[in-house]
Design a protein around this motif. Structure first.
Motif, mmCIF file in Angstrom:
data_model
loop_
_atom_site.group_PDB
_atom_site.id
_atom_site.type_symbol
_atom_site.label_atom_id
_atom_site.label_comp_id
_atom_site.label_asym_id
_atom_site.label_seq_id
_atom_site.Cartn_x
_atom_site.Cartn_y
_atom_site.Cartn_z
ATOM 1 N N VAL A 287 0.883 -1.154 0.216
ATOM 2 C CA VAL A 287 0.205 0.037 -0.035
ATOM 3 C C VAL A 287 0.807 1.160 -0.094
ATOM 4 O O VAL A 287 0.555 2.125 -0.617
ATOM 5 N N ASP A 288 1.957 1.293 0.839
ATOM 6 C CA ASP A 288 3.039 2.460 0.801
ATOM 7 C C ASP A 288 3.442 2.620 -0.589
ATOM 8 O O ASP A 288 3.956 3.721 -0.935
ATOM 9 N N LEU A 289 3.548 1.627 -1.347
ATOM 10 C CA LEU A 289 4.093 1.924 -2.729
ATOM 11 C C LEU A 289 3.021 2.383 -3.681
ATOM 12 O O LEU A 289 3.397 2.847 -4.791
ATOM 13 N N GLY A 290 1.750 2.421 -3.069
ATOM 14 C CA GLY A 290 0.826 2.877 -4.206
ATOM 15 C C GLY A 290 0.028 1.761 -4.994
ATOM 16 O O GLY A 290 -0.688 2.252 -5.700
ATOM 17 N N PHE A 291 0.367 0.415 -4.358
ATOM 18 C CA PHE A 291 -0.228 -0.441 -5.164
ATOM 19 C C PHE A 291 -1.357 -1.044 -4.030
ATOM 20 O O PHE A 291 -1.631 -0.757 -2.925
ATOM 21 N N GLU A 292 -2.052 -2.176 -4.568
ATOM 22 C CA GLU A 292 -3.273 -2.879 -3.893
ATOM 23 C C GLU A 292 -2.942 -4.162 -3.858
ATOM 24 O O GLU A 292 -2.595 -4.895 -4.683
#
Length: 325
Positions: A287-292
């Motif tokens: 999530v921190d990477l901008g993914f799900e």
């Protein structure tokens, strides 16, 4: 046939049939190699190393990540295609994998549908439609109306020809008739900076690339793909909420294996990686990477890839996309 010979033959057949099951029971009995078809540091590499370093799932602690960049991800992916189908050589692929099935077609050294086995969908990233702050459109409907009123005036930048971001823009054109003109750049960051600088007016990007510019006010987000709004952009509607549910593409990252990997091994790999993805630390990192985080079964990912290949083929053919655009 001699009864003793028949009995011996039956025993040998049963032994051979049982061998794969016994081999699966103690899998993995040696280190697992995950091939990343890109240089270190990219999203696929980060996902692979996260899967390798997160403990648990019954996959042991000996998973090695190997970067084999080259040929628009084809070289490393071919390493997986030609590996022994025993579950010890895997690959992490992104959206280029289903796209290349059509974009490169017969130029590929492998058959995307036939030469691999899906293991698990690890993570996805929605795609954000944004515009330069000086573009007076505050909704998808307003952007489409402006583009139709001024044919050829509005350009959209993407990370390059044939990327998932390019296909998202072309799908948007096909669904809305906006007629946005594609301008490819070498990577997501340059494509975003182009719209920030006003070289282009519209952009399709991953949230991780575009979010800082939206937060600074230099870009305005109009819609995101995916089933729900982004926590980081709670006021930005999904494309479905904006009236164009057909624009639904995401950037995907998954694990594949060579064809012929036994069912039991594929299931064990999928279950093991699924357990790792569900650990709080791994999920938070994604999530921190901008993914799900995704997860699921091998069959789930196989169906996902089939849909992605079919969708990419339709867009590429209708938009006449080639690698030389």
């Amino acid at each position: 046939m001699n009864p003793r010979t028949a009995l011996l033959g039956a025993a040998l057949a049963l032994s051979a049939a049982g061998a794969p099951a016994h081999a699966t029971d103690d899998f993995p009995a040696q280190p697992i190699r995950i091939v990343v078809p890109y240089a270190p540091g990219g999203a696929s590499d980060v996902i692979a190393r996260l899967l390798a370093s997160t403990p648990g799932g019954g996959l042991g602690d000996r998973i090695i990540v190997e970067n084999r960049a080259g040929g628009a991800s084809v070289a490393g992916t071919n390493v997986v295609a030609t590996a022994q189908p025993n579950g010890y050589t895997l690959g992490v692929v992104d959206s280029a994998f289903p796209i290349n099935a059509t974009l490169l077609g017969s130029k590929l050294p492998y058959d995307t549908r036939k030469d691999f086995r899906a293991v698990i969908l690890a993570a996805t990233s929605p795609i954000v439609l944004s515009v330069n702050k000086d573009v007076p459109a505050h909704s998808v409907a307003e952007l489409v109306a402006m583009a139709k009123a001024h044919p050829g005036r509005f350009n959209f930048s993407s990370a390059g020809n044939g990327t998932a971001l390019h296909l998202a823009g072309e799908q948007f054109n096909m669904v809305t008739g906006a007629g946005l003109v594609h301008v490819p750049y070498r990577g997501g960051a340059p494509s975003v900076m182009a719209v920030v600088a006003g070289e282009t007016q519209v952009n399709f990007s991953a949230p991780s690339t575009v979010l800082p510019h939206i937060q600074s006010g230099r870009l305005r987000a109009l819609a995101v793909t995916g089933a729900h709004r982004l926590a980081s952009l709670p006021d930005v509607p999904t494309f479905a909420e904006a009236g164009v549910p057909e624009v639904a593409g995401v950037i995907s990252y998954g694990v594949i294996a060579p064809k012929g990997v036994p069912d039991a091994v594929a299931r064990k790999l999928a279950a093991g990686f699924d357990a790792r993805l569900k650990t709080p630390d791994a999920a938070r990192h994604i999530v921190d990477l901008g993914f799900e985080p995704a997860g699921g079964t091998a069959d789930d990912y196989a169906k996902f890839l089939d849909r992605e290949i079919d969708t990419a083929r339709e867009i590429i053919q209708k938009a006449h996309i080639t690698t030389g655009d």
